[in-house]
Enzyme design. Sequence first.
Site, PDB file in Angstrom:
ATOM      1  N   ARG A 108       0.811  -1.228   0.000  1.00 53.79           N
ATOM      2  CA  ARG A 108       0.000   0.000   0.000  1.00 53.79           C
ATOM      3  C   ARG A 108       0.843   1.276   0.000  1.00 53.79           C
ATOM      4  O   ARG A 108       0.341   2.346   0.333  1.00 53.79           O
ATOM      5  CB  ARG A 108      -0.997   0.007   1.165  1.00 53.79           C
ATOM      6  CG  ARG A 108      -2.031  -1.112   1.063  1.00 53.79           C
ATOM      7  CD  ARG A 108      -3.223  -0.855   1.963  1.00 53.79           C
ATOM      8  NE  ARG A 108      -4.240  -1.859   1.759  1.00 53.79           N
ATOM      9  CZ  ARG A 108      -4.380  -2.953   2.508  1.00 53.79           C
ATOM     10  NH1 ARG A 108      -3.540  -3.162   3.527  1.00 53.79           N
ATOM     11  NH2 ARG A 108      -5.333  -3.815   2.281  1.00 53.79           N
ATOM     12  N   LYS A 133       2.946  11.726 -11.437  1.00 53.28           N
ATOM     13  CA  LYS A 133       2.233  10.717 -12.226  1.00 53.28           C
ATOM     14  C   LYS A 133       3.084   9.455 -12.305  1.00 53.28           C
ATOM     15  O   LYS A 133       4.245   9.505 -12.689  1.00 53.28           O
ATOM     16  CB  LYS A 133       1.949  11.239 -13.637  1.00 53.28           C
ATOM     17  CG  LYS A 133       0.777  12.199 -13.722  1.00 53.28           C
ATOM     18  CD  LYS A 133       0.448  12.501 -15.175  1.00 53.28           C
ATOM     19  CE  LYS A 133      -0.751  13.405 -15.288  1.00 53.28           C
ATOM     20  NZ  LYS A 133      -1.084  13.700 -16.708  1.00 53.28           N
ATOM     21  N   GLU A 151       9.411  17.913 -25.336  1.00 52.74           N
ATOM     22  CA  GLU A 151       8.618  18.303 -24.170  1.00 52.74           C
ATOM     23  C   GLU A 151       8.973  19.716 -23.714  1.00 52.74           C
ATOM     24  O   GLU A 151       8.108  20.467 -23.263  1.00 52.74           O
ATOM     25  CB  GLU A 151       8.835  17.317 -23.016  1.00 52.74           C
ATOM     26  CG  GLU A 151       8.172  15.967 -23.206  1.00 52.74           C
ATOM     27  CD  GLU A 151       6.660  15.994 -22.964  1.00 52.74           C
ATOM     28  OE1 GLU A 151       6.105  17.062 -22.624  1.00 52.74           O
ATOM     29  OE2 GLU A 151       6.035  14.928 -23.139  1.00 52.74           O
ATOM     30  N   LYS A 175       6.699  23.261 -15.434  1.00 54.36           N
ATOM     31  CA  LYS A 175       5.849  22.106 -15.141  1.00 54.36           C
ATOM     32  C   LYS A 175       5.451  22.085 -13.674  1.00 54.36           C
ATOM     33  O   LYS A 175       4.292  21.834 -13.327  1.00 54.36           O
ATOM     34  CB  LYS A 175       6.542  20.795 -15.517  1.00 54.36           C
ATOM     35  CG  LYS A 175       5.676  19.602 -15.128  1.00 54.36           C
ATOM     36  CD  LYS A 175       6.016  18.302 -15.778  1.00 54.36           C
ATOM     37  CE  LYS A 175       4.963  17.250 -15.394  1.00 54.36           C
ATOM     38  NZ  LYS A 175       5.222  15.928 -15.975  1.00 54.36           N
ATOM     39  N   GLU A 209      -4.937  16.996 -11.726  1.00 55.17           N
ATOM     40  CA  GLU A 209      -5.361  17.164 -13.121  1.00 55.17           C
ATOM     41  C   GLU A 209      -6.878  17.265 -13.275  1.00 55.17           C
ATOM     42  O   GLU A 209      -7.481  16.677 -14.153  1.00 55.17           O
ATOM     43  CB  GLU A 209      -4.814  16.020 -13.991  1.00 55.17           C
ATOM     44  CG  GLU A 209      -4.756  16.396 -15.474  1.00 55.17           C
ATOM     45  CD  GLU A 209      -4.053  15.353 -16.327  1.00 55.17           C
ATOM     46  OE1 GLU A 209      -3.019  15.709 -16.915  1.00 55.17           O
ATOM     47  OE2 GLU A 209      -4.532  14.215 -16.404  1.00 55.17           O
ATOM     48  N   ARG A 224      -3.928  21.625 -15.093  1.00 50.77           N
ATOM     49  CA  ARG A 224      -2.794  20.722 -15.341  1.00 50.77           C
ATOM     50  C   ARG A 224      -2.948  20.038 -16.696  1.00 50.77           C
ATOM     51  O   ARG A 224      -1.974  19.573 -17.282  1.00 50.77           O
ATOM     52  CB  ARG A 224      -2.677  19.685 -14.223  1.00 50.77           C
ATOM     53  CG  ARG A 224      -1.488  18.747 -14.430  1.00 50.77           C
ATOM     54  CD  ARG A 224      -1.213  17.847 -13.253  1.00 50.77           C
ATOM     55  NE  ARG A 224      -0.118  16.921 -13.554  1.00 50.77           N
ATOM     56  CZ  ARG A 224       0.496  16.151 -12.663  1.00 50.77           C
ATOM     57  NH1 ARG A 224       0.126  16.184 -11.396  1.00 50.77           N
ATOM     58  NH2 ARG A 224       1.485  15.348 -13.020  1.00 50.77           N
ATOM     59  N   ASN A 272      -0.888  18.366 -21.512  1.00 54.73           N
ATOM     60  CA  ASN A 272      -1.185  17.324 -22.492  1.00 54.73           C
ATOM     61  C   ASN A 272      -1.270  17.859 -23.920  1.00 54.73           C
ATOM     62  O   ASN A 272      -1.668  17.107 -24.829  1.00 54.73           O
ATOM     63  CB  ASN A 272      -2.505  16.629 -22.127  1.00 54.73           C
ATOM     64  CG  ASN A 272      -2.382  15.798 -20.873  1.00 54.73           C
ATOM     65  OD1 ASN A 272      -1.488  14.984 -20.739  1.00 54.73           O
ATOM     66  ND2 ASN A 272      -3.287  16.015 -19.932  1.00 54.73           N
ATOM     67  N   HIS A 319      -0.452  15.640 -26.885  1.00 57.05           N
ATOM     68  CA  HIS A 319      -0.429  14.267 -26.392  1.00 57.05           C
ATOM     69  C   HIS A 319      -1.675  13.464 -26.757  1.00 57.05           C
ATOM     70  O   HIS A 319      -1.636  12.234 -26.697  1.00 57.05           O
ATOM     71  CB  HIS A 319      -0.248  14.254 -24.869  1.00 57.05           C
ATOM     72  CG  HIS A 319       1.146  14.567 -24.432  1.00 57.05           C
ATOM     73  ND1 HIS A 319       1.767  15.759 -24.753  1.00 57.05           N
ATOM     74  CD2 HIS A 319       2.048  13.858 -23.706  1.00 57.05           C
ATOM     75  CE1 HIS A 319       2.986  15.754 -24.227  1.00 57.05           C
ATOM     76  NE2 HIS A 319       3.176  14.620 -23.599  1.00 57.05           N
ATOM     77  N   HIS A 336      -0.046  10.540 -28.233  1.00 51.91           N
ATOM     78  CA  HIS A 336      -0.080   9.239 -27.564  1.00 51.91           C
ATOM     79  C   HIS A 336      -0.708   8.176 -28.462  1.00 51.91           C
ATOM     80  O   HIS A 336      -0.270   7.019 -28.463  1.00 51.91           O
ATOM     81  CB  HIS A 336      -0.870   9.338 -26.258  1.00 51.91           C
ATOM     82  CG  HIS A 336      -0.031   9.669 -25.067  1.00 51.91           C
ATOM     83  ND1 HIS A 336      -0.555  10.064 -23.854  1.00 51.91           N
ATOM     84  CD2 HIS A 336       1.323   9.668 -24.888  1.00 51.91           C
ATOM     85  CE1 HIS A 336       0.412  10.290 -22.997  1.00 51.91           C
ATOM     86  NE2 HIS A 336       1.564  10.061 -23.598  1.00 51.91           N
ATOM     87  N   HIS A 349       8.806   8.767 -27.417  1.00 54.56           N
ATOM     88  CA  HIS A 349       7.695   9.607 -26.960  1.00 54.56           C
ATOM     89  C   HIS A 349       7.751  11.005 -27.566  1.00 54.56           C
ATOM     90  O   HIS A 349       6.762  11.511 -28.098  1.00 54.56           O
ATOM     91  CB  HIS A 349       7.720   9.699 -25.429  1.00 54.56           C
ATOM     92  CG  HIS A 349       6.691  10.623 -24.867  1.00 54.56           C
ATOM     93  ND1 HIS A 349       5.354  10.321 -24.852  1.00 54.56           N
ATOM     94  CD2 HIS A 349       6.810  11.860 -24.318  1.00 54.56           C
ATOM     95  CE1 HIS A 349       4.683  11.320 -24.305  1.00 54.56           C
ATOM     96  NE2 HIS A 349       5.544  12.266 -23.976  1.00 54.56           N
TER      97      HIS A 349
END
Length: 353
Positions: free
Chosen positions: A115, A137, A179, A215, A225, A229, A233, A236, A240, A257
Amino acid sequence: MDAIITDTYSVYFNEEGYRVLNQHLKKERYSKLFVLTDENTHRDCLPVFLSSLETNLEVEIIEMEAGEIHKTIDTCVQIWHALSELGADRRSLLINLGGGVVTDLGGFVASTFKRGFPFINIPTSLLAMVDASIGGKTGVDLGNLKNQIGVIRQPEMVLVIPGFLETLEKRQLNSGFAEMLKHGLISSGKYWGDLKDVKANDPMDPYIHTSVMIKNQIVLEDPTEKDMRKVLNFGHTLGHAIESHFLEKGEDKALLHGEAIAIGMILEGYLSHRISGLGLHQLEDIKNTFLERFRKVNFTEADKHAIIELLKFDKKNTHGTINFVLLKRIGEAVIDQQVSEDLFMEAFTYYEE
């Protein structure tokens, strides 16, 4: 470079990073220290890192296979088993020494084992330094679908050591630079202009620091997000989908990427021109800047249709609606923009011209 301090974690640079890390290890009295690497960072970066480590803790090295293709729950299971067999407990510490795959996956492993136990990110690629390791993330891919499984959980700290960039080939550096260019597009026209003037041998440290600040500020305002935030993206949504599509074709066809989101930023720049007011001159600037640094990819009609089909899996989607981040102008982004499907093919046509 000055550290970037937040309420939940801080980003330290160069030798200060090692100093703060060693102080932290003395203070926190962890039960055991684990370092996650891939085979590349094990060879190129681990010896440098261990030579700067000052601790009496037992250090265990766990190595995963390199590459996005191994950013899977199966890899996590292998690492969870290794942690269990090596006696990890909730007072252990995991240090993720690697690029975005290692920091994303390692953060997820630490956030879920028993956990959750603490982790620290030490990014070794430009992409990880300015993006993947910052903001909390964590996660893995689901098949070829990017980052579908994960949690948001902040590291104890992030150490940015630009010297590790010397181990990278130019293609990997370019991937991270995409990026950084995105940070200019969504938040600072001046930074965009500064980055366009960067030459191959220019020192990257000040630009890395600026990108981390950009960032980090966005994440601080919206850690989970729910709102702004999402601007991170930009490029993306289609990027993506492009990355996922070519990943499915095998490692020899896969795009890095940054290569995929560079295309995504041109495509979404076109959508911005059509929908949110981005001027034609700025759109052409975006296209030309990325095509100077990244080779043009040839898309078949089948590729385009498959990529568009993948958009429905984007994490920003709600109630069956595909949501885009678009630009009003260079330096200003808008979120939750809906796009008519007929514009997707127009965007590909613009990219190919």
